[in-house]
Design a protein around this motif. Structure first.
Motif, short mmCIF file in Angstrom:
data_model
loop_
_atom_site.label_atom_id
_atom_site.label_comp_id
_atom_site.label_asym_id
_atom_site.label_seq_id
_atom_site.Cartn_x
_atom_site.Cartn_y
_atom_site.Cartn_z
N PHE A 274 0.40 4.27 -2.65
CA PHE A 274 0.24 5.67 -2.27
C PHE A 274 1.33 6.51 -2.93
O PHE A 274 1.08 7.62 -3.40
CB PHE A 274 0.28 5.84 -0.75
N TYR B 82 0.83 -1.21 0.00
CA TYR B 82 0.00 0.00 0.00
C TYR B 82 0.86 1.26 0.00
O TYR B 82 0.50 2.26 -0.63
CB TYR B 82 -0.96 0.00 1.19
N SER C 253 3.17 7.97 2.86
CA SER C 253 2.58 6.98 3.77
C SER C 253 3.71 6.19 4.42
O SER C 253 4.85 6.21 3.97
CB SER C 253 1.65 6.02 3.01
N VAL D 187 -6.20 2.80 -4.13
CA VAL D 187 -5.80 3.94 -3.32
C VAL D 187 -6.69 5.15 -3.59
O VAL D 187 -7.03 5.91 -2.68
CB VAL D 187 -4.32 4.29 -3.59
#
Length: 229
Positions: free
Chosen positions: A26, A22, A33, A112
């Motif tokens: 991002f 993730y 992040s 996202v």
């Protein structure tokens, strides 16, 4: 550490492959992040400084033991949205998470951009924050859309768009290269040199000057940058 204006997402999951995955997605959207395992996250959220916590745009809670306790821990120190990410659809689990205090529950895999949209919706309900600002002949959006200059859409790379948004949010104040760097790359990113900001701003100023006929970004050596109407 200059955290004002930083847009940071915190991802919590037992599996490093999930948090790093993730974080990479991002990053591809130009959003900062960082990922934590549950134990590290508990320690961080209890000891982080107020500016660092204030920089958090949202907390994403994935597969974790006792994750029902996380919303309470977070709420003691932050008002940022808390979103739980489930592996499968389970009504009982979803209801338990809402009862624990999360703001939303989503099912993985989730893009996202959908996460950004959901966080934006939660924040608008709470803050009634506008989705754009008008500065002179520029209309700058805060929801991922490219800005409009004299009614014409100006396509920008994500980093340049985020720098323009940051300058708009700090209009009237002079901001340093370090503050802009932290807002774009994040307080946890040690792999990018701060001087990259100068290259992004140079390209952004050239594009704005081409459409406006003048340079709306005032710069002073050692003092930083300021957006002028």
């Amino acid at each position: 550490m200059g955290s004002e204006g930083l847009r940071l997402f915190i991802i919590v999951d037992e599996r490093e492959m999930v948090t790093s995955g993730y974080a990479s997605r991002f990053g591809s959207e130009g959003i900062s992040s960082t990922g934590f395992c549950p134990e590290e996250f508990r320690e961080w959220v209890e000891t982080a400084t107020a500016p660092d916590l204030g920089a958090v745009e949202a907390f994403l809670i994935g597969d974790c033991r006792n994750r029902g306790s996380f919303p309470k821990i977070i709420r003691e120190r932050s008002r940022a949205p808390v979103i739980a990410m489930n592996e499968s659809q389970c009504l009982e689990q979803t209801l338990e998470l809402f009862a624990a205090g999360v703001d939303d529950v989503v099912r993985k895999p989730i893009h996202v951009r959908e996460i950004l949209a959901r966080v934006g919706a939660i924040r608008r309900r709470v803050e009634t924050k506008p989705d754009h600002a008008v500065v002179g002949e520029m209309r700058i959006y805060f929801d991922g859309r490219d800005p409009e200059i004299r009614g014409q859409v100006l396509p920008l790379p994500r980093r340049e768009r985020r720098i323009l948004e940051y300058l708009v949010n700090n209009q009237g104040r002079r901001v340093s290269k370090a503050q802009i760097f932290n807002s774009i790359y994040g307080i946890f990113d040690d792999n990018v040199e701060e001087n990259v900001v100068e290259s992004h701003i140079s390209k952004l100023r050239k594009k704005l000057r081409h459409l406006l006929g003048y340079d709306p970004i005032d710069s002073k050596r050692y003092l930083g940058y300021r957006l002028e109407p």
